[in-house]
Design an enzyme around this catalytic site. Structure first.
Site, short mmCIF file in Angstrom:
data_model
loop_
_atom_site.label_atom_id
_atom_site.label_comp_id
_atom_site.label_asym_id
_atom_site.label_seq_id
_atom_site.Cartn_x
_atom_site.Cartn_y
_atom_site.Cartn_z
N ASP A 101 -5.01 92.20 37.95
CA ASP A 101 -6.07 91.58 38.73
C ASP A 101 -7.32 92.46 38.75
O ASP A 101 -7.30 93.63 38.33
CB ASP A 101 -5.61 91.28 40.16
N ASN B 200 1.89 91.40 53.11
CA ASN B 200 2.22 89.99 53.36
C ASN B 200 3.07 89.39 52.24
O ASN B 200 3.25 88.19 52.17
CB ASN B 200 0.93 89.17 53.54
N HIS C 182 2.33 89.54 48.96
CA HIS C 182 1.61 89.09 47.76
C HIS C 182 1.97 89.95 46.54
O HIS C 182 2.34 91.11 46.67
CB HIS C 182 0.09 89.01 47.99
N GLU D 171 -1.55 85.12 46.97
CA GLU D 171 -1.36 85.22 48.41
C GLU D 171 -0.39 84.15 48.90
O GLU D 171 -0.23 83.10 48.26
CB GLU D 171 -2.71 85.04 49.12
C1 F6R Z 1 -3.02 95.62 42.65
C2 F6R Z 1 -2.23 94.50 43.11
C3 F6R Z 1 -1.79 94.38 44.53
C4 F6R Z 1 -1.13 95.65 45.06
C5 F6R Z 1 -0.68 95.45 46.50
C6 F6R Z 1 -0.12 96.74 47.08
O1 F6R Z 1 -3.32 95.51 41.28
O2 F6R Z 1 -1.95 93.65 42.33
O3 F6R Z 1 -0.91 93.28 44.63
O4 F6R Z 1 -0.03 95.94 44.26
O5 F6R Z 1 -1.74 95.03 47.28
O6 F6R Z 1 -1.13 97.68 47.15
P1 F6R Z 1 -0.83 99.20 47.57
O7 F6R Z 1 -0.01 99.78 46.44
O8 F6R Z 1 -2.17 99.86 47.66
O9 F6R Z 1 -0.09 99.17 48.84
#
Ligand code: F6R
Length: 242
Positions: free
Chosen positions: A67, A137, A139, A144
């Site tokens: 992403d 959450n 995701h 989401e």
């Molecule tokens: C990032 C991504 C997000 C993160 C998620 C956890 O490329 O796809 O889904 O993996 O938000 O983020 P952290 O590791 O910062 O807790």
């Protein structure tokens, strides 16, 4: 589902790097799906170390990032492209032409960016190993929770919980982009192998809801229970409610 519960973040990072390195070593050309965020930072540091120790070669590695924030150019310090350069790309011998991030900036048409991204993944033969983190959450990527999930790469409105969680990387919450381009759950599920990493108490609820019960679009990571080659790699704290 293969589950590994390790003691701490350092063990998590090493184990994740082992799994990625094995994949690179086994194949003459490998396509990796990569995540950003805090969770994989230690894994990237391990991979860079192994490259510097002449134990890993990125010459035939192709990468697709999960992403990217919409509206941020690759040289913006909070863009995921910039994160990848700082954490991995600038420190290993990956070929710039083999790096793909779904960047959408300068009023580029998001529909075109997304379509091209999916085509490039297909043309490269699909993703061999997809690395994932998980949001508080549930995701994955920026897919989401909701009634429906999209299958292919698409533009998404970030939910307030994610904007808040990610505001720690920006000077203020107002600076966090409200939209992002993300691979869809279909693109993720098509990967040959998937590894989801999580550490810390704040991920315990998401891990329990995703892997301790039913599959639901309300908890996008729960869909990974259906993947035939899925590795869950978590530390004790993230496993504490599991
Ligand atoms: C990032 C991504 C997000 C993160 C998620 C956890 O490329 O796809 O889904 O993996 O938000 O983020 P952290 O590791 O910062 O807790």
């Amino acid at each position: 589902m293969e589950i590994h519960i390790v003691n701490n973040y350092q063990e998590l990072s090493k184990k994740a790097a082992n799994i990625v390195a094995e994949e690179i070593d086994q194949k003459s050309r490998v396509v990796l799906g990569l995540a950003t965020g805090s969770t994989p930072e230690g894994m990237y540091a391990q991979l860079v170390k192994r490259y510097r120790d002449n134990k890993l070669d990125f010459d035939q590695v192709v990468t697709f990032n999960l992403d990217e924030y919409a509206g941020l150019s690759p040289d913006h310090p909070q863009s995921y492209y910039y994160y990848m350069r700082c954490n991995l790309f600038d420190h290993v011998n990956i070929k710039p032409d083999n790096i793909f991030v779904p960047s959408c900036f300068n009023n580029k048409d998001a529909g075109v960016v997304c379509g091209e991204y999916d085509r490039k993944i297909d043309q490269s033969g699909g993703i061999d190993l997809q690395v994932l983190g998980i949001g508080v959450n549930g995701h994955i990527g920026f897919n989401e929770p909701g009634q429906h999930l999209q299958t292919q790469t698409h533009l998404v409105d970030l939910v307030e919980e994610t904007i808040e969680a990610n505001s720690r990387f920006f000077d203020s919450i107002d600076q966090v982009p409200r939209q992002a381009v993300t691979m869809g759950v279909g693109s993720i599920m098509h990967s040959e192998k998937i590894m989801l990493m999580a550490n810390g108490k704040n991920k315990a609820r998401a891990i329990q809801e995703s892997f301790g019960g039913l599959v639901s679009t309300r908890v996008p990571a729960s869909l990974l229970q259906l993947h035939r080659n899925f590795i869950l790699l978590i530390d004790k704290e993230a496993a504490s409610l599991f």
